[in-house]
Design a protein around this motif. Structure first.
Motif, PDB file in Angstrom:
ATOM      1  N   ASP A 154      -3.784  61.309-130.361  1.00 22.53           N
ATOM      2  CA  ASP A 154      -3.790  59.935-129.860  1.00 22.53           C
ATOM      3  C   ASP A 154      -2.663  59.742-128.850  1.00 22.53           C
ATOM      4  OD1 ASP A 154      -4.663  57.273-129.776  1.00 22.53           O
ATOM      5  OD2 ASP A 154      -3.260  56.652-131.336  1.00 22.53           O
ATOM      6  N   HIS A 155      -2.957  59.072-127.753  1.00 28.82           N
ATOM      7  CA  HIS A 155      -1.961  58.690-126.739  1.00 28.82           C
ATOM      8  C   HIS A 155      -1.088  59.858-126.278  1.00 28.82           C
ATOM      9  CE1 HIS A 155      -2.658  54.424-126.371  1.00 28.82           C
ATOM     10  NE2 HIS A 155      -2.752  54.324-127.681  1.00 28.82           N
ATOM     11  N   VAL A 197      -8.847  65.168-127.834  1.00 30.02           N
ATOM     12  CA  VAL A 197      -7.529  64.764-127.360  1.00 30.02           C
ATOM     13  C   VAL A 197      -7.678  63.524-126.497  1.00 30.02           C
ATOM     14  CG1 VAL A 197      -6.565  67.101-127.407  1.00 30.02           C
ATOM     15  CG2 VAL A 197      -7.651  66.256-125.309  1.00 30.02           C
ATOM     16  N   MET A 198      -6.652  62.702-126.505  1.00 29.68           N
ATOM     17  CA  MET A 198      -6.627  61.542-125.616  1.00 29.68           C
ATOM     18  C   MET A 198      -5.572  61.759-124.549  1.00 29.68           C
ATOM     19  SD  MET A 198      -5.524  57.598-126.271  1.00 29.68           S
ATOM     20  CE  MET A 198      -5.654  56.424-124.905  1.00 29.68           C
ATOM     21  N   ALA A 211     -13.469  67.516-127.033  1.00 27.53           N
ATOM     22  CA  ALA A 211     -13.781  66.237-126.398  1.00 27.53           C
ATOM     23  C   ALA A 211     -12.515  65.545-125.915  1.00 27.53           C
ATOM     24  CB  ALA A 211     -14.517  65.337-127.385  1.00 27.53           C
ATOM     25  N   VAL A 212     -12.690  64.683-124.915  1.00 29.47           N
ATOM     26  CA  VAL A 212     -11.546  63.976-124.328  1.00 29.47           C
ATOM     27  C   VAL A 212     -11.805  62.477-124.318  1.00 29.47           C
ATOM     28  CG1 VAL A 212     -10.121  63.641-122.274  1.00 29.47           C
ATOM     29  CG2 VAL A 212     -10.918  65.933-122.872  1.00 29.47           C
ATOM     30  N   GLU A 213     -10.840  61.745-124.819  1.00 32.08           N
ATOM     31  CA  GLU A 213     -10.822  60.284-124.726  1.00 32.08           C
ATOM     32  C   GLU A 213      -9.841  59.888-123.635  1.00 32.08           C
ATOM     33  OE1 GLU A 213      -8.894  56.622-127.279  1.00 32.08           O
ATOM     34  OE2 GLU A 213      -9.957  58.165-128.393  1.00 32.08           O
ATOM     35  N   ALA A 214     -10.257  58.966-122.796  1.00 32.04           N
ATOM     36  CA  ALA A 214      -9.379  58.450-121.752  1.00 32.04           C
ATOM     37  C   ALA A 214      -9.216  56.953-121.953  1.00 32.04           C
ATOM     38  CB  ALA A 214      -9.957  58.740-120.377  1.00 32.04           C
TER      39      ALA A 214
END
Length: 316
Positions: A82-83, A100-101, A129-132
């Motif tokens: 996170d972050h 991951v973010m 996977a990627v969180e933006a």
């Protein structure tokens, strides 16, 4: 059970329920999260922040989560950074996280795209996977602080361009929440018109709600009754708002503040009412059970209880 991709979780839950993404810092929280998930048959996302990794060491924290997966073998879960920045993301990718973010939301739009795209290219090679994030949330989370005056809602047109150019797998959006215990100091609540516009621009795409703790006023009152000085106007996201947001594409709901408030209440209350005590195990057990109960309630609110069985069938 081995951890699974957040993409798998989001494909299953979109528009029907949301996955609780819970930030953990210590053993008690990890135990409580997995125990609640197994009892409720609910899928979860275990979130580890850079601050948590620095506090306990990345290997120690990851080892606790891996141990919990062995202790609670039926839990469908993903491990998520996170972050993070680029260095955090690279470390988490190497460690085998499922997602991951990359948080470049405070950068100009084009720079956010460039930084996010670079992390996506690295992560996708490893099937991660990627969180933006697009738009800026006010409030405080770990060492992140953003003045409310600089908070900016996510623009739907920009969101469509952003996802197309970065190829990120999910998007954290700014729709009125904030980090910390004072999410709605102006009582404005979630901006459903903004969220609806984003869903129209990105149909079927998983959205993420940060700053989504409920912030129970009773917990704040009990903290203050035993020496705390938290503001009385603390306000979180309502149950009704969360459930409405799920229908508008929110698949992942971040929970951190509620666990911190609960920790403060349990320990303040215990040592204030029992000043002769000094054993960490006793209040630790109380916190673990209270945390398990809180998360059980959250799974119900998000509609996630009972959904892990279907996911197991899909994964198999």
């Amino acid at each position: 059970m081995k951890p699974v991709s957040t993409n798998t979780l989001f494909k299953h839950c979109y528009g029907r329920y949301a996955i609780a993404a819970v930030n953990v810092f210590n053993m008690e929280q990890v135990h409580a999260l997995f125990a609640a998930a197994q009892a409720c048959n609910a899928p979860i996302i275990v979130q580890l922040t850079p601050a948590a990794r620095n506090f306990g060491h990345p290997e120690m924290l990851h080892a606790m989560v891996s141990a919990a997966a062995d202790i609670y073998p039926d839990v469908v879960h993903a491990i998520h950074l996170d972050h993070g920045n680029e260095a955090h993301a690279a470390s988490a990718i190497a460690a085998g996280y499922n997602a991951v973010m990359i948080d470049a939301s405070h950068d100009p739009f084009e720079q956010n795209i460039a930084r996010t795209k670079a992390v996506v290219e690295l992560a996708h090679v490893h099937g991660i996977a990627v969180e933006a994030e697009l738009g800026v949330l006010a409030g405080v989370e770990d060492d992140l602080s953003v003045d409310e005056a600089h908070a900016k809602y996510t623009d739907a047109t920009q969101a469509k361009t952003f996802v197309a150019q970065t190829k990120c797998d999910s998007l954290a959006v700014a729709v009125g929440t904030s980090h910390g215990a004072y999410k709605f100091s102006g009582k404005q609540g979630l901006q459903f018109d903004v969220l609806r516009q984003i869903q129209v621009a990105l149909p079927g795409f998983p959205l993420v709600l940060h700053g989504a703790s409920l912030v129970d006023p009773a917990e704040v009152e009990r903290i203050n009754a035993h020496g705390g000085t938290l503001r009385q106007d603390a306000s979180g996201v309502s149950v009704e708002a969360l459930q409405r947001a799920i229908q508008l594409g929110v698949c992942k709901v971040n929970i951190a503040t509620d666990l911190r408030l609960l920790w403060a209440r349990v320990y303040r209350e215990f040592f204030h009412t029992q000043p002769d005590q000094f054993d960490p195990v006793i209040p630790g057990k109380i916190y673990m059970e209270a945390c398990r109960q809180l998360l059980t309630q959250r799974f119900e609110v998000l509609g996630a209880s009972g959904k892990a069985s279907d996911l197991k069938t899909m994964i198999a």
